[in-house]
Design an enzyme around this catalytic site. Structure first.
Site: not given
Length: 245
Positions: A10, A12-13, A88, A153, A157
């Site tokens: 992940g 790209s940003r 990530n 979420y 996590k």
């Protein structure tokens, strides 16, 4: 000294992008991974390549075991080894617990938890014979303390934290360190759409009186990937400005 190689899922940003830039500038071979953000990933790759850094790019949906395996195999084919894996890639969603659907739940666990299981298991096929490696899992403060309207979420996590601690014990004798970064409130796309009054309230609740940056997290990851962290494993480091103490 030969370059070390890092795979950043992940990337790209956001936090992943900041990690890719920082690690490239610190003499790592970097594999940029993306799933949907093709243009952002390609722009990052081209910028780093033109600057003379050692980078490559690979599309993979890590919630799919075959694609996760292909990502790690591509790294080995390109650079011959994997020294650091930064897990990530992740998604978030704000929703009341009673409104969470099976699809919501499964997508959250598929990306945030199963993805780490797949990439890590594959990476260990190459790390274990070398008795060397660093695995860095990105969790969240909400995995530590829970977040209202983010139960799925927070659950994903929190599971990452448990996985980190258990795996650190298992891999310690093989000289592989496994650690977790649990960021606080960070200025990323995840804050898009949140009312500025709420963000200001979060800022005021933070003892250091600011929202975190992606560079705050990337710097922490670089330390955990370095030789300076060789006696640190199974730990949850939370760059959060004092928001959670």
């Amino acid at each position: 000294m030969s370059k070390k190689t890092v795979v950043i899922t992940g990337s790209s940003r956001g936090i992943g992008r900041a990690c890719a830039i920082l690690f490239a500038k610190n003499n790592y071979n970097v594999i940029i991974n993306y799933n949907k953000s093709k243009k952002l990933a390609e722009d990052l790759f081209n910028d780093l390549k033109e600057a003379g850094y050692s980078v490559d790019i690979f599309k993979a949906d890590i919630s799919n075991r075959f694609e996760a395996n292909s990502l790690i195999n591509h790294c080995i084919g390109k650079f011959g080894k994997i020294d650091v894996l930064i897990n990530n890639a992740g998604i978030s969603q704000n929703k009341l617990f009673t409104d969470i659907t099976d699809d919501d739940w499964n997508e959250m666990m598929g990306t945030n938890l199963n993805g780490i299981f797949y990439t890590t298991q594959k990476a260990l096929q190459y790390m274990l014979p070398e008795c060397s490696g660093k695995i860095i899992n990105i969790s969240s403060i909400w995995g530590m303390v829970g977040g209202s309207s983010e139960v799925h979420y927070s659950t994903s996590k929190a599971a990452i934290i448990g996985m980190t601690k258990a795996l650190a014990k298992e891999l310690g004798p093989s000289n592989i360190q496994v650690n977790c970064i649990a960021p606080g409130v960070i200025q990323t796309d995840m804050l898009n759409g949140i009312d500025e009054d709420i963000i200001e309230s979060l800022r005021e609740e933070t003892p250091l009186m600011r929202i975190g940056t992606v560079d705050d997290i990337a710097n922490c990851a670089l330390f955990l990937a370095s030789d300076k962290s060789d006696f640190i494993t199974g730990q949850v480091i939370s760059p959060n400005g004092g928001f959670v103490i």
